[in-house]
Design a protein around this motif. Sequence first.
Motif, PDB file in Angstrom:
ATOM      1  N   VAL A 180       0.848  -1.202   0.000  1.00  0.00           N
ATOM      2  CA  VAL A 180       0.000   0.000   0.000  1.00  0.00           C
ATOM      3  C   VAL A 180       0.878   1.244   0.000  1.00  0.00           C
ATOM      4  CG1 VAL A 180      -1.759   1.283   1.273  1.00  0.00           C
ATOM      5  CG2 VAL A 180      -1.884  -1.212   1.175  1.00  0.00           C
ATOM      6  N   GLU A 181       1.928   1.213   0.799  1.00  0.00           N
ATOM      7  CA  GLU A 181       2.836   2.380   0.855  1.00  0.00           C
ATOM      8  C   GLU A 181       3.509   2.617  -0.497  1.00  0.00           C
ATOM      9  OE1 GLU A 181       5.211   1.303   4.254  1.00  0.00           O
ATOM     10  OE2 GLU A 181       4.059   2.674   5.553  1.00  0.00           O
ATOM     11  N   GLU A 182       3.853   1.532  -1.159  1.00  0.00           N
ATOM     12  CA  GLU A 182       4.483   1.646  -2.474  1.00  0.00           C
ATOM     13  C   GLU A 182       3.524   2.317  -3.468  1.00  0.00           C
ATOM     14  OE1 GLU A 182       5.815  -2.157  -3.884  1.00  0.00           O
ATOM     15  OE2 GLU A 182       5.975  -1.435  -5.939  1.00  0.00           O
ATOM     16  N   ALA A 183       2.272   1.893  -3.427  1.00  0.00           N
ATOM     17  CA  ALA A 183       1.277   2.490  -4.331  1.00  0.00           C
ATOM     18  C   ALA A 183       1.070   3.960  -4.004  1.00  0.00           C
ATOM     19  CB  ALA A 183      -0.037   1.719  -4.230  1.00  0.00           C
ATOM     20  N   LEU A 184       1.113   4.270  -2.729  1.00  0.00           N
ATOM     21  CA  LEU A 184       0.960   5.676  -2.313  1.00  0.00           C
ATOM     22  C   LEU A 184       2.112   6.516  -2.853  1.00  0.00           C
ATOM     23  CD1 LEU A 184      -0.302   7.965  -0.679  1.00  0.00           C
ATOM     24  CD2 LEU A 184       0.842   7.078   1.373  1.00  0.00           C
ATOM     25  N   ARG A 185       3.327   5.997  -2.727  1.00  0.00           N
ATOM     26  CA  ARG A 185       4.493   6.731  -3.255  1.00  0.00           C
ATOM     27  C   ARG A 185       4.337   6.971  -4.760  1.00  0.00           C
ATOM     28  NH1 ARG A 185       7.347   3.445   0.212  1.00  0.00           N
ATOM     29  NH2 ARG A 185       7.896   1.950  -1.427  1.00  0.00           N
ATOM     30  N   GLN A 202       0.343  13.854  -1.692  1.00  0.00           N
ATOM     31  CA  GLN A 202       1.031  14.239  -0.456  1.00  0.00           C
ATOM     32  C   GLN A 202       0.079  14.364   0.731  1.00  0.00           C
ATOM     33  OE1 GLN A 202       4.568  14.712  -0.242  1.00  0.00           O
ATOM     34  NE2 GLN A 202       4.243  13.575  -2.166  1.00  0.00           N
ATOM     35  N   GLU A 203      -1.097  14.897   0.487  1.00  0.00           N
ATOM     36  CA  GLU A 203      -2.055  15.135   1.577  1.00  0.00           C
ATOM     37  C   GLU A 203      -3.421  14.597   1.175  1.00  0.00           C
ATOM     38  OE1 GLU A 203      -0.837  16.630   4.317  1.00  0.00           O
ATOM     39  OE2 GLU A 203       1.098  16.983   3.317  1.00  0.00           O
ATOM     40  N   GLY A 204      -4.000  13.755   2.014  1.00  0.00           N
ATOM     41  CA  GLY A 204      -5.329  13.237   1.658  1.00  0.00           C
ATOM     42  C   GLY A 204      -5.652  11.946   2.398  1.00  0.00           C
ATOM     43  N   LEU A 230      -9.019   2.658   6.126  1.00  0.00           N
ATOM     44  CA  LEU A 230      -8.815   4.026   5.641  1.00  0.00           C
ATOM     45  C   LEU A 230      -7.701   4.666   6.470  1.00  0.00           C
ATOM     46  CD1 LEU A 230     -10.213   5.969   3.587  1.00  0.00           C
ATOM     47  CD2 LEU A 230     -11.623   6.771   5.500  1.00  0.00           C
ATOM     48  N   PHE A 231      -6.768   5.322   5.790  1.00  0.00           N
ATOM     49  CA  PHE A 231      -5.676   6.003   6.495  1.00  0.00           C
ATOM     50  C   PHE A 231      -5.513   7.417   5.957  1.00  0.00           C
ATOM     51  CE2 PHE A 231      -4.537   1.688   7.538  1.00  0.00           C
ATOM     52  CZ  PHE A 231      -3.971   1.797   8.803  1.00  0.00           C
ATOM     53  N   PRO A 232      -5.158   8.337   6.856  1.00  0.00           N
ATOM     54  CA  PRO A 232      -4.796   9.667   6.369  1.00  0.00           C
ATOM     55  C   PRO A 232      -3.433   9.647   5.683  1.00  0.00           C
ATOM     56  CG  PRO A 232      -4.865   9.605   8.794  1.00  0.00           C
ATOM     57  CD  PRO A 232      -5.153   8.235   8.317  1.00  0.00           C
ATOM     58  N   VAL A 233      -3.274  10.542   4.721  1.00  0.00           N
ATOM     59  CA  VAL A 233      -1.972  10.710   4.064  1.00  0.00           C
ATOM     60  C   VAL A 233      -1.455  12.101   4.434  1.00  0.00           C
ATOM     61  CG1 VAL A 233      -0.765  10.891   1.854  1.00  0.00           C
ATOM     62  CG2 VAL A 233      -2.614   9.203   2.145  1.00  0.00           C
ATOM     63  N   VAL A 234      -0.273  12.122   5.016  1.00  0.00           N
ATOM     64  CA  VAL A 234       0.336  13.394   5.447  1.00  0.00           C
ATOM     65  C   VAL A 234       1.789  13.407   4.980  1.00  0.00           C
ATOM     66  CG1 VAL A 234       0.967  14.844   7.429  1.00  0.00           C
ATOM     67  CG2 VAL A 234      -1.167  13.528   7.480  1.00  0.00           C
ATOM     68  N   GLY A 235       2.135  14.406   4.245  1.00  0.00           N
ATOM     69  CA  GLY A 235       3.518  14.510   3.763  1.00  0.00           C
ATOM     70  C   GLY A 235       3.902  13.348   2.873  1.00  0.00           C
ATOM     71  N   GLY A 236       2.939  12.825   2.143  1.00  0.00           N
ATOM     72  CA  GLY A 236       3.215  11.736   1.208  1.00  0.00           C
ATOM     73  C   GLY A 236       3.289  10.369   1.869  1.00  0.00           C
ATOM     74  N   LYS A 237       2.989  10.307   3.163  1.00  0.00           N
ATOM     75  CA  LYS A 237       3.069   9.019   3.866  1.00  0.00           C
ATOM     76  C   LYS A 237       1.758   8.701   4.577  1.00  0.00           C
ATOM     77  CE  LYS A 237       8.023   9.023   4.562  1.00  0.00           C
ATOM     78  NZ  LYS A 237       9.140   9.014   5.494  1.00  0.00           N
ATOM     79  N   LEU A 246      -7.103   0.079  -4.277  1.00  0.00           N
ATOM     80  CA  LEU A 246      -6.660   1.234  -3.501  1.00  0.00           C
ATOM     81  C   LEU A 246      -7.197   2.493  -4.169  1.00  0.00           C
ATOM     82  CD1 LEU A 246      -2.893   0.259  -3.100  1.00  0.00           C
ATOM     83  CD2 LEU A 246      -4.795  -0.320  -1.579  1.00  0.00           C
ATOM     84  N   VAL A 247      -7.746   3.364  -3.355  1.00  0.00           N
ATOM     85  CA  VAL A 247      -8.159   4.677  -3.846  1.00  0.00           C
ATOM     86  C   VAL A 247      -7.390   5.706  -3.032  1.00  0.00           C
ATOM     87  CG1 VAL A 247     -10.068   6.257  -4.262  1.00  0.00           C
ATOM     88  CG2 VAL A 247     -10.464   3.788  -4.370  1.00  0.00           C
ATOM     89  N   ILE A 248      -6.586   6.481  -3.716  1.00  0.00           N
ATOM     90  CA  ILE A 248      -5.766   7.492  -3.037  1.00  0.00           C
ATOM     91  C   ILE A 248      -6.248   8.852  -3.529  1.00  0.00           C
ATOM     92  CG2 ILE A 248      -3.407   8.261  -2.566  1.00  0.00           C
ATOM     93  CD1 ILE A 248      -2.606   5.402  -3.753  1.00  0.00           C
ATOM     94  N   THR A 249      -6.751   9.618  -2.601  1.00  0.00           N
ATOM     95  CA  THR A 249      -7.370  10.885  -3.014  1.00  0.00           C
ATOM     96  C   THR A 249      -6.795  12.039  -2.194  1.00  0.00           C
ATOM     97  OG1 THR A 249      -9.484  11.955  -3.454  1.00  0.00           O
ATOM     98  CG2 THR A 249      -9.358  10.620  -1.462  1.00  0.00           C
ATOM     99  N   GLY A 250      -6.561  13.149  -2.814  1.00  0.00           N
ATOM    100  CA  GLY A 250      -5.996  14.329  -2.146  1.00  0.00           C
ATOM    101  C   GLY A 250      -5.205  15.181  -3.121  1.00  0.00           C
TER     102      GLY A 250
END
Lengths: 142, 282
Positions: free
Chosen positions: A24-29, A34-36, A106-113, A137-141
């Motif tokens: 999941v972290e890899e997909a986020l990167r 960065q924020e969301g 569901l997790f918050p994303v702060v500073g890209g993490k 995975l849905v990454i929104t922000g």
Amino acid sequence: MTKHASITLLTKRYNEFVLITERVEEALRESGIQEGLVAVISQHTTTGIAVNESLECLESDLGLFLERLVPEDLPYSHARILPSYGSTAGNPTGHLKSHITGNSALFPVVGGKMLRGSAQDIYLCEFDGPAQRTINLVITGD
Amino acid sequence: MFIDVHVHPAFYEPIRADAARQDARHELLGLYHNGTAPLEHVFNQMSCAGLDRLCLLAQDYSADSAAVVSNEEVARLVGLAPNRFIGIASIDPFAPGCLEKLERAFTEHRLRGLKLHPGRQGFYPPDPRLDPVYALCERHDRPVIFHSGLSLEPDSLAKYSRPAEFEELAYRHPKLRICLAHFGWPWVQEAAMLMLKYRNVYADTALLYFDSAKEFYARVFTRDLEITWIDRSLRHQVMFGSDNPRFEQIRMARALGELGLRESSLELIKGVNAAEFLGGID
């Protein structure tokens, strides 16, 4: 901005806890967001998505806890041929464990993490394996 | 050695076909929600069930449609995992050139037996039109697995595959080893009757038509039949089969072990009988 990604994996056992935090972290990167928020959603009805501490002892306790709640040998109504599938539905326990566990996190994303506690890891919980599984995975922000 | 003698590989990844043929496979088999299975998944499933070998069955209904799974496709799968897969051929006995196809399956593709589906292919087992097919199998010392009893495949009629319909064949061809797949369900006592009299008649356990594997195996093998009938009299003629992916291979393997059979009978049913039926395992 919203980015979609998925994780596909093969589980190896009938019941199994598979850590997916790093994927999941890899997909986020890769998303660049960065924020969301990041949503982790299983595409299946006999799996769960759970957040817990990644310890062998806890995995054992969680597995036994679910087994006590959902024993294999009860007379489940779902144990029958499903005409729409043409095959047997031998997996009522998987559906019930999935129902208890839930299918998303569901997790918050702060500073890209992902903002998560030091003990928090993300599991795909397999309740009717082995199988090929997909987690969306849905990454929104921003 | 634990062998599943009844597995359909129509949805195995290495033989995945174009969308039209995949759709046809679903329709012809009456299996509507099967995804494609990578071989690694198949091996994981075998591991969970404790299985060492799978007999992969070709399915050829080419007299009126394309082969669901061809002999060549089964041979290709066996070539990818020769220590795990055993290939079983199929022909449509009414398609032109079927004998040549079967000869090639046994000699070139080295498939180890023949699967026929009387209910789907529309013949009674002792039909004299099949005599050349049976003679070829005898000449190559290859067994025949017959679908018997109910079939959930579309366009198949159980009247052709009731166990009693096989008696004349077993009688006329005592050297031809035949397997009544699915134990002839629901006519399991008829299947047991034939097995008692004809030592060339085997049956597999690929039946899960109601309930869970544990419940249904208990019903069939301890109430419809007595477990002692298997454990004492038929233990050399019963083989484990699952009919996967229609039925639940892992749970059926587990249910077999919970029937209360003697350990020595379990060994026979899990693998020894299959090896004998197939004429040996490489």
